[in-house]
Design a protein around this motif. Sequence first.
Motif, short mmCIF file in Angstrom:
data_model
loop_
_atom_site.label_atom_id
_atom_site.label_comp_id
_atom_site.label_asym_id
_atom_site.label_seq_id
_atom_site.Cartn_x
_atom_site.Cartn_y
_atom_site.Cartn_z
N VAL A 1 0.83 -1.15 -0.11
CA VAL A 1 -0.10 -0.03 -0.07
C VAL A 1 0.91 1.16 -0.18
CG1 VAL A 1 -1.93 -1.06 1.23
CG2 VAL A 1 -0.14 0.09 2.54
N ALA A 2 0.36 2.46 -0.47
CA ALA A 2 1.05 3.76 -0.44
C ALA A 2 0.08 4.74 -0.24
CB ALA A 2 1.78 3.88 -1.77
N SER A 3 0.42 5.87 0.47
CA SER A 3 -0.18 6.78 1.08
C SER A 3 0.03 7.88 0.29
CB SER A 3 -0.18 7.17 2.33
OG SER A 3 -0.61 8.26 2.70
N ALA A 4 -0.49 9.00 -0.11
CA ALA A 4 -0.28 10.24 -0.83
C ALA A 4 0.47 11.27 0.27
CB ALA A 4 -1.47 10.90 -1.80
N TYR A 5 0.22 10.97 1.48
CA TYR A 5 0.78 11.99 2.31
C TYR A 5 2.36 12.11 2.19
CZ TYR A 5 -3.76 12.46 4.92
OH TYR A 5 -4.95 12.95 5.23
N GLU A 6 2.80 13.34 2.58
CA GLU A 6 4.14 13.48 2.70
C GLU A 6 4.12 14.21 3.96
OE1 GLU A 6 5.77 16.26 -0.13
OE2 GLU A 6 5.23 14.99 -1.97
N LEU A 7 5.30 13.54 4.73
CA LEU A 7 5.23 13.80 6.21
C LEU A 7 6.01 15.17 6.46
CD1 LEU A 7 6.38 10.34 7.66
CD2 LEU A 7 4.16 11.44 7.59
N ARG A 8 5.37 15.94 7.47
CA ARG A 8 6.12 17.08 7.92
C ARG A 8 7.53 16.47 8.56
NH1 ARG A 8 1.09 19.89 10.59
NH2 ARG A 8 -0.15 20.52 8.52
N ASP A 9 8.49 17.56 8.81
CA ASP A 9 9.79 17.08 9.29
C ASP A 9 9.47 16.38 10.75
OD1 ASP A 9 10.89 18.30 7.24
OD2 ASP A 9 11.56 20.01 8.18
N THR B 1 -2.50 10.51 13.07
CA THR B 1 -3.00 9.44 12.35
C THR B 1 -2.23 9.26 10.98
OG1 THR B 1 -5.45 9.88 12.80
CG2 THR B 1 -5.02 8.80 10.72
N VAL B 2 -1.66 10.45 10.19
CA VAL B 2 -0.84 10.27 9.06
C VAL B 2 0.35 9.46 9.23
CG1 VAL B 2 0.56 11.64 7.76
CG2 VAL B 2 -1.65 12.60 8.34
N ILE B 3 1.00 9.62 10.66
CA ILE B 3 2.19 8.76 10.97
C ILE B 3 1.80 7.39 11.07
CG2 ILE B 3 4.13 8.58 12.89
CD1 ILE B 3 3.45 11.37 13.64
N GLY B 4 0.78 7.10 11.69
CA GLY B 4 0.26 5.58 11.65
C GLY B 4 0.21 5.30 10.44
N LEU B 5 -0.52 5.83 9.25
CA LEU B 5 -0.69 5.67 7.93
C LEU B 5 0.73 5.08 7.43
CD1 LEU B 5 -3.49 7.95 6.65
CD2 LEU B 5 -3.58 5.69 6.56
N LYS B 6 1.63 5.95 7.70
CA LYS B 6 3.11 5.75 7.03
C LYS B 6 3.80 4.55 7.64
CE LYS B 6 3.82 8.90 3.89
NZ LYS B 6 3.58 8.44 2.61
N ALA B 7 3.59 4.55 8.80
CA ALA B 7 4.03 3.26 9.21
C ALA B 7 3.59 2.01 8.82
CB ALA B 7 4.00 2.93 10.91
N ILE B 8 2.32 1.98 8.58
CA ILE B 8 1.74 0.97 7.66
C ILE B 8 2.27 0.58 6.56
CG2 ILE B 8 -0.53 -0.28 6.86
CD1 ILE B 8 -1.95 1.30 9.21
N TRP C 1 -10.56 6.56 11.50
CA TRP C 1 -9.67 5.82 10.84
C TRP C 1 -9.96 4.96 9.53
CZ3 TRP C 1 -4.44 5.09 11.69
CH2 TRP C 1 -4.00 5.57 12.63
N LYS C 2 -11.25 4.34 9.59
CA LYS C 2 -11.40 3.39 8.58
C LYS C 2 -11.53 4.27 6.95
CE LYS C 2 -15.02 0.01 6.70
NZ LYS C 2 -16.00 -0.49 7.25
N ARG C 3 -12.29 5.24 7.28
CA ARG C 3 -12.47 6.46 6.13
C ARG C 3 -11.01 6.80 5.55
NH1 ARG C 3 -15.44 9.73 8.71
NH2 ARG C 3 -13.81 11.21 8.82
N GLU C 4 -10.32 7.16 6.57
CA GLU C 4 -8.69 7.67 6.08
C GLU C 4 -7.99 6.50 5.61
OE1 GLU C 4 -6.23 10.94 6.03
OE2 GLU C 4 -8.36 10.87 6.19
N LEU C 5 -8.09 5.41 6.20
CA LEU C 5 -7.23 4.48 5.59
C LEU C 5 -7.80 3.86 4.11
CD1 LEU C 5 -6.88 2.17 8.89
CD2 LEU C 5 -4.97 3.05 7.61
#
Length: 461
Positions: free
Chosen positions: A74-82, A118-125, A145-149
């Motif tokens: 899986v891949a998320s379009a989010y880009e993590l802040r510093d 939540t974004v950090i959790g997504l990126k960990a997955i 969470w379900k909607r975001e994932l």
Amino acid sequence: MTVRLAFEDGTLRVEHDGDGPPTDGVDSLPGVESDDRTGTGRAPAMAYANLVAYLDHREIPYEDDALHADTLDVASAYELRDYQQGALDAWQTGTEGGDGAPRPRWGVLELPTGSGKTVIGLKAIEALGTAALVVVPTIDLLTQWKRELGREFDREIGQLGGGQQVLGPVTVATYDSAYLRADDLGDQFGLVVFDEVHHLGGEGFRDIARMLVAPARMGLTATFERPDNAHEVVADLVGDVAYRLSADDLAGDHLAEYDVKRLEVPLTAAERERYEDAQGTFTDYLQQSSVQLRSPSDYQELVKRSGNDPRAREALLAKQRARRIVRESDAKVEELARILDRHRRDRVIVFAASTDLVYRLSERFLLPAITHETGASERREILEKFRSGDYSRVVTANVLDEGVDVPDANVAVVFAGSGSEREFTQRLGRVLRPKEDGGRALLYELVSADTAEERVADRRR
């Protein structure tokens, strides 16, 4: 000699086939105890990661039939802040276990509300590429969470709770459902994310972490420490704090700048007389009984004593009367009227201390009210109208403290609250999301002057 690992009845079964290390039997392995009934070794499921690391380090061959987690692409379009990347990196490094051994991909991330946990959790997955379980305390969080994932990963997401029991490679579960199904879930996930991880300190919920094989564990919270010190247990189950930032650390760059204004308001003469009488009854009992209240457990002992001691019961009832007088004083109501008039163009959340007080303020100021009695559909409607601007203010007790996606507000009023640092932090977090106009957030604390509520407010801060 080969060690064999299997998951069975919520625990690890450990056995080996004869000569060779471990020469002293499987009970010489870390966390493993002999089970005389079966002639094998047993260990808590959560010991899996530490045990595998030990076997790898000692180059002891083993067969792993304990973890059956699917791989995940899986891949998320989010880009993590510093700071989010820093948090993820710190978690990947992990924390140190009680035995001093490193535990990579274990740990708690303590970040303020609105910082994007939540974004950090997504990126960990995404980074681990293994089946993942997300555990949350409320139905609202489960839905979020379900909607975001589902949106980020473009796939169906499993759900345990809220009327559904559907497992998937990525599943969101409430703490209650995860606890009830821990036996079934134990070997199916390589990563578990505990949102609002401080809830894991509850006696029953601890078994969720103990009965999961999951070698990677992440806790997310804005306030890790608990007044009952159960966070120490959570640290054993998930890892200690691996990364911590406060609202002050992020204010200005990633969260709104904010001010906290404490307004001390006087009791009326009649309120003062009733307060002094009730508070005096309580303190007199403590002095005469040599009871000292140093912690929440001391107060619970007093509650237990009231079951067979009429004087203790009278003292507790007097304390409740005193607390209600300072929490609901007429001067506070008038001060709130001035605040609401001053902030007619702002979005305001008023936090009260009880459901009765919420309804009283709702009726007095014609404010939409959200309590534990408010149905899910009505609550969604109120919050949506708050988001759209149809409503500019709402009043609530503790329902919006956590687990609800609260629309952007810039003013919060703590009309009355507890001495909990967690409660204060969560309520402040409701107004810290960055403002489009770059404006500052503002939190008012209303405190009855020259009362015990001043000490409560000091402790809260």
